[in-house]
Design an enzyme around this catalytic site. Structure first.
Site, mmCIF file in Angstrom:
data_model
loop_
_atom_site.group_PDB
_atom_site.id
_atom_site.type_symbol
_atom_site.label_atom_id
_atom_site.label_comp_id
_atom_site.label_asym_id
_atom_site.label_seq_id
_atom_site.Cartn_x
_atom_site.Cartn_y
_atom_site.Cartn_z
ATOM 1 N N ALA A 97 0.624 -1.804 -0.125
ATOM 2 C CA ALA A 97 0.064 0.435 -0.278
ATOM 3 C C ALA A 97 1.037 0.938 0.235
ATOM 4 C CB ALA A 97 -1.545 -0.102 1.499
ATOM 5 N N ASP A 140 -12.477 -5.084 13.299
ATOM 6 C CA ASP A 140 -11.275 -4.499 13.656
ATOM 7 C C ASP A 140 -11.153 -3.160 13.140
ATOM 8 O OD1 ASP A 140 -9.851 -2.893 15.515
ATOM 9 O OD2 ASP A 140 -8.142 -4.441 14.554
HETATM 10 P P1 ATP Z 1 -0.224 -4.801 15.351
HETATM 11 O O1 ATP Z 1 -0.543 -5.859 15.043
HETATM 12 O O2 ATP Z 1 -0.394 -3.618 16.735
HETATM 13 O O3 ATP Z 1 -2.595 -4.238 15.228
HETATM 14 P P2 ATP Z 1 -1.033 -3.204 13.060
HETATM 15 O O4 ATP Z 1 -1.664 -4.199 12.662
HETATM 16 O O5 ATP Z 1 -0.788 -1.900 12.327
HETATM 17 O O6 ATP Z 1 -0.712 -3.944 14.485
HETATM 18 P P3 ATP Z 1 0.842 -4.774 11.391
HETATM 19 O O7 ATP Z 1 -0.083 -5.108 10.889
HETATM 20 O O8 ATP Z 1 2.252 -5.731 11.002
HETATM 21 O O9 ATP Z 1 0.453 -4.222 12.400
HETATM 22 O O10 ATP Z 1 1.757 -3.048 10.553
HETATM 23 C C1 ATP Z 1 2.913 -2.487 10.998
HETATM 24 C C2 ATP Z 1 2.919 -1.431 10.192
HETATM 25 O O11 ATP Z 1 3.049 -1.503 8.888
HETATM 26 C C3 ATP Z 1 1.256 -0.535 9.835
HETATM 27 O O12 ATP Z 1 0.614 0.476 11.052
HETATM 28 C C4 ATP Z 1 1.884 0.170 8.229
HETATM 29 O O13 ATP Z 1 2.512 1.385 8.779
HETATM 30 C C5 ATP Z 1 2.174 -0.878 7.432
HETATM 31 N N1 ATP Z 1 2.288 -1.612 6.986
HETATM 32 C C6 ATP Z 1 1.048 -2.845 6.861
HETATM 33 N N2 ATP Z 1 0.843 -3.522 6.348
HETATM 34 C C7 ATP Z 1 1.360 -3.046 5.054
HETATM 35 C C8 ATP Z 1 0.948 -2.938 3.552
HETATM 36 N N3 ATP Z 1 0.233 -3.807 2.982
HETATM 37 N N4 ATP Z 1 1.244 -2.100 2.096
HETATM 38 C C9 ATP Z 1 2.274 -0.577 3.560
HETATM 39 N N5 ATP Z 1 2.370 -0.607 4.790
HETATM 40 C C10 ATP Z 1 1.599 -1.644 5.827
#
Ligand code: ATP
Length: 480
Positions: A97, A140
């Site tokens: 993304a 969520d």
């Molecule tokens: P938690 O696990 O605490 O709920 P989270 O769901 O945000 O946090 P991750 O899904 O690991 O945890 O994502 C961590 C961060 O990485 C996100 O906040 C975002 O900034 C970035 N991120 C996650 N997925 C993507 C993606 N597909 N493309 C770009 N950035 C991403």
């Protein structure tokens, strides 16, 4: 999804790892380039030991299962391309993304325009129609979990809390795979997911069942936030937020657009079965037909309206070609260090010398609170007075993550990711909290359930310990 044997054949050496995109509670997400296709991906790397220690295996597996079910079937979801693992880690190769998330745009512009609100709600509704047709409840949904792809279309993400219904009548037949009774769900997350309380539906707080309608409640909250810049339910603690949700205690700002207001009022409804869309035979025809969406062609939404002036700029190539593929410990540590330096917006503030909290009068507290509103971290502290703030490297597993720590009245000790400007959590306070300075840089904070390893890069570990101890003495005077 690629065939299973191909999935097994992939490993981290098929990717060149670039910068760290962000961190979750038990994962690090890297930007990476597929060496075979040159396609950019976000790779979520999950440390197995950490997941097991934090009892999050169920959530990680559920996220993978939902992404597997969704596959490539709908454009409004993050897509899982590959998964693989090595001894210590699980890897999820996801769509990248490129343009951040909806929350980032709301914060950047104060709110979204009516056209953008309408368009992105429509994409979200199309996504929900698809998700619910696959018998999955997200549970969520929030602006932070709505990412933007390179063409500014939304990608719904974060399925760690999702529920997969296995029968048509909507009852959950997968109790053996879910470790949290519904009733406890929001409470279980109290310390680790502060931001989400605002989007929890009332039935998730009071009943044993969530349903598709819980996502419609969140849809209403998201519509409210897109159009106004604020969440409908806020409060000084999760408890207070939950009380407001249960009493439907929220108000529209005066300048809230009328046409969206009518929609929000039909979604933020206490009784799930009375929310717009719940009794639709064809989901979600009644939402589609709401007057707010009259101008839309649901069969072809067309290109997204311009969300900001700079949204057409092509992001520059972000992964240098000379890097070697793969992710070993050394590389992972280096990428984290890249993330940590140069330090963004450092506004280290010491508490005024020789001023104890007990010395502050109510008027002084109010005055400081007023002045604090210009502090970029004010929005994370639930209107509590910040007594001390500064960057601290919070060690977790092998890595240190730089966080802005905010010690406030309340008492609270919040920490914020300064890169993504998101609240990552808070160290839970109790009369049992203890500090220990190991040297000028390193100090520990002990809570009944955890030892936090912290490092002040500027060498004021002793001052941090003292500030925390002072606050403890203030709130728990007989505990010294
Ligand atoms: P938690 O696990 O605490 O709920 P989270 O769901 O945000 O946090 P991750 O899904 O690991 O945890 O994502 C961590 C961060 O990485 C996100 O906040 C975002 O900034 C970035 N991120 C996650 N997925 C993507 C993606 N597909 N493309 C770009 N950035 C991403």
């Amino acid at each position: 999804m690629p065939p299973a044997e191909e999935v097994r054949r992939r490993s981290h050496s098929d990717y060149i790892f670039g910068k760290v995109l962000g961190e979750g509670s038990f994962s690090t997400v890297y930007l990476a380039k597929d060496v075979h296709t040159s396609k950019e991906h976000a790779i979520k790397v999950v440390e197995k030991a950490h997941v097991i220690r934090e009892k999050k295996t169920e959530s990680v597996m559920r996220e993978k299962e939902v992404l597997r079910i969704l596959g490539n079937s709908c454009p409004y979801f993050v897509r899982l391309y590959w998964t693989f693992q090595d001894t210590d880690r699980l890897y999820f190769v996801l769509s990248y993304a490129k343009n951040g998330d909806v929350l980032g745009q709301i914060e950047k512009h104060g709110r979204l325009s009516i056209d953008c609100t309408r368009y992105y709600l429509a994409e979200l509704i199309l996504g929900l129609e698809h998700l619910h047709s696959k018998n999955i409840i997200h549970r969520d949904l929030k602006p932070e979990n709505l990412l933007f792809d390179e063409n500014w279309h939304i990608l719904i993400t974060d399925f760690g809390s999702a529920k997969i219904l296995t029968s048509e009548n909507g009852h959950n037949n997968e109790s053996s795979t879910i470790d949290v009774p519904e009733k406890e769900y929001p409470y279980k997350r109290r310390n680790s997911f502060v931001g989400t309380a605002q989007f929890v539906s009332p039935e998730m707080l009071t009943e044993t069942h969530s349903s598709y309608a819980s996502d419609l409640w969140a849809l209403g909250c998201i519509a409210f936030q897109m159009a106004s810049g604020h969440m409908p339910f806020t409060g000084g603690s999760e408890y207070l937020i939950f009380q407001k949700i249960l009493k439907l205690e929220y108000t529209f700002p005066e300048d809230f657009p009328r046409e969206i207001k009518a929609l929000v009022e039909k979604l933020i409804v206490l009784e799930p079965q009375k929310r717009l869309g719940t009794s639709d035979e064809r989901k979600y025809s009644s939402i589609r037909q709401h007057p707010f969406f009259t101008v839309l062609n649901w069969d072809d939404l067309g290109p997204p309206p311009k969300i900001s002036e700079d949204c057409n700029q092509t992001p520059s190539q972000e992964i240098p070609d000379h890097l070697e593929p793969g992710l070993d410990e050394e590389k992972a540590s280096r990428l984290h260090l890249d993330l940590l330096s140069p330090s963004p917006i450092i506004t280290r503030k010491k508490s005024p010398p020789n001023r104890k909290i007990t010395d502050l009068t109510d008027a002084e507290i109010q005055e400081r609170l007023e002045a604090q509103k210009s502090n970029i971290y004010h929005s994370f502290v639930e209107d509590n007075l910040i007594l001390k703030q500064g960057f601290i490297d919070k060690k977790k597993g092998l890595f240190a993550r730089r966080r802005m720590f905010l010690l406030t009245l309340g008492p609270h000790l919040y920490y914020v990711d300064p890169v993504t400007m998101t609240l990552k959590g808070e160290i839970p306070w109790s009369r049992d909290i203890k500090t220990e300075a190991k040297n000028f840089k390193t100090f520990f904070v002990y809570t009944p359930n955890r030892k936090y390893y912290l490092e002040d890069p500027e060498g004021y570990a002793l001052e941090w310990c003292k500030a925390i101890d002072d606050l403890k003495n203030y709130y728990y005077p007989d505990e010294t």
